[in-house]
Design a protein around this motif. Sequence first.
Motif, short mmCIF file in Angstrom:
data_model
loop_
_atom_site.label_atom_id
_atom_site.label_comp_id
_atom_site.label_asym_id
_atom_site.label_seq_id
_atom_site.Cartn_x
_atom_site.Cartn_y
_atom_site.Cartn_z
N GLU A 169 0.83 -1.20 0.00
CA GLU A 169 0.00 0.00 0.00
C GLU A 169 0.87 1.26 0.00
O GLU A 169 0.57 2.24 -0.68
N ILE A 170 1.96 1.22 0.76
CA ILE A 170 2.89 2.36 0.81
C ILE A 170 3.51 2.57 -0.59
O ILE A 170 3.58 3.69 -1.08
N LYS A 171 3.94 1.49 -1.23
CA LYS A 171 4.51 1.58 -2.58
C LYS A 171 3.50 2.16 -3.55
O LYS A 171 3.84 3.00 -4.38
N ASN A 172 2.24 1.69 -3.46
CA ASN A 172 1.20 2.17 -4.37
C ASN A 172 0.95 3.66 -4.22
O ASN A 172 0.42 4.29 -5.14
N LYS A 179 13.12 1.38 6.74
CA LYS A 179 13.31 0.43 5.64
C LYS A 179 13.11 1.18 4.33
O LYS A 179 12.10 1.86 4.16
N GLN A 180 14.09 1.08 3.48
CA GLN A 180 13.98 1.63 2.14
C GLN A 180 13.22 0.58 1.33
O GLN A 180 13.56 -0.59 1.34
N ILE A 181 12.16 1.02 0.68
CA ILE A 181 11.38 0.06 -0.13
C ILE A 181 11.44 0.52 -1.58
O ILE A 181 11.44 1.70 -1.87
N SER A 182 11.53 -0.45 -2.45
CA SER A 182 11.57 -0.10 -3.88
C SER A 182 10.20 0.40 -4.27
O SER A 182 9.20 -0.26 -4.03
N CYS A 183 10.17 1.58 -4.82
CA CYS A 183 8.92 2.27 -5.09
C CYS A 183 8.37 1.94 -6.46
O CYS A 183 9.11 1.69 -7.39
N CYS A 184 7.11 1.97 -6.52
CA CYS A 184 6.33 2.04 -7.77
C CYS A 184 6.62 0.89 -8.74
O CYS A 184 7.74 0.65 -9.10
N GLN A 185 5.56 0.26 -9.16
CA GLN A 185 5.70 -0.85 -10.08
C GLN A 185 6.02 -0.37 -11.47
O GLN A 185 5.61 0.62 -11.94
#
Length: 158
Positions: free
Chosen positions: A104-107, A152-158
């Motif tokens: 949800e955060i990435k979206n 945590k660094q998360i890879s963003c956006c598909q």
Amino acid sequence: MSISFEELTKETLYIALEIINSNPQYNVMENGNKTRSLAELNKELLNPHTISAFIKLDDTYIGVIDYMLENPKDSLPWLGLLIIHSDYQGFGFGSQAYELYESEIKNRGLDKVRIGVLQENTKAQHFWESLGFVYYITSNAENESGILCYEKQISCCQ
């Protein structure tokens, strides 16, 4: 079986109380008492600053998640609480709930999440580290032992 989130409301707050009170060790670490009251949870979970939801396993309420999409102190998303009912711990549901939250955060186009973990809560420290969170500072709030801050660094956006 699938994990989903459902908005927590004043009418369903009693279910959250039962989930949180199934974890007396956490409650003692968090506020010195084995149980929380409905009034405490109302103030903590039903406020305009955070999003509070149930973690559901199909149709069963198994946990609670509470988070801010943007903490005014650093403009980053903060996960304030992810707690699983004691009967459902140890089956990977906390990790699955976190994965759903992270997606949800990435979206939303966000690429970093922060959390604070009570210094004495070593079980939680290991859990979050296993999900890729990295410690960056200890914060000492008044009247509390240290809060270990992780991100945590998360890879963003598909």
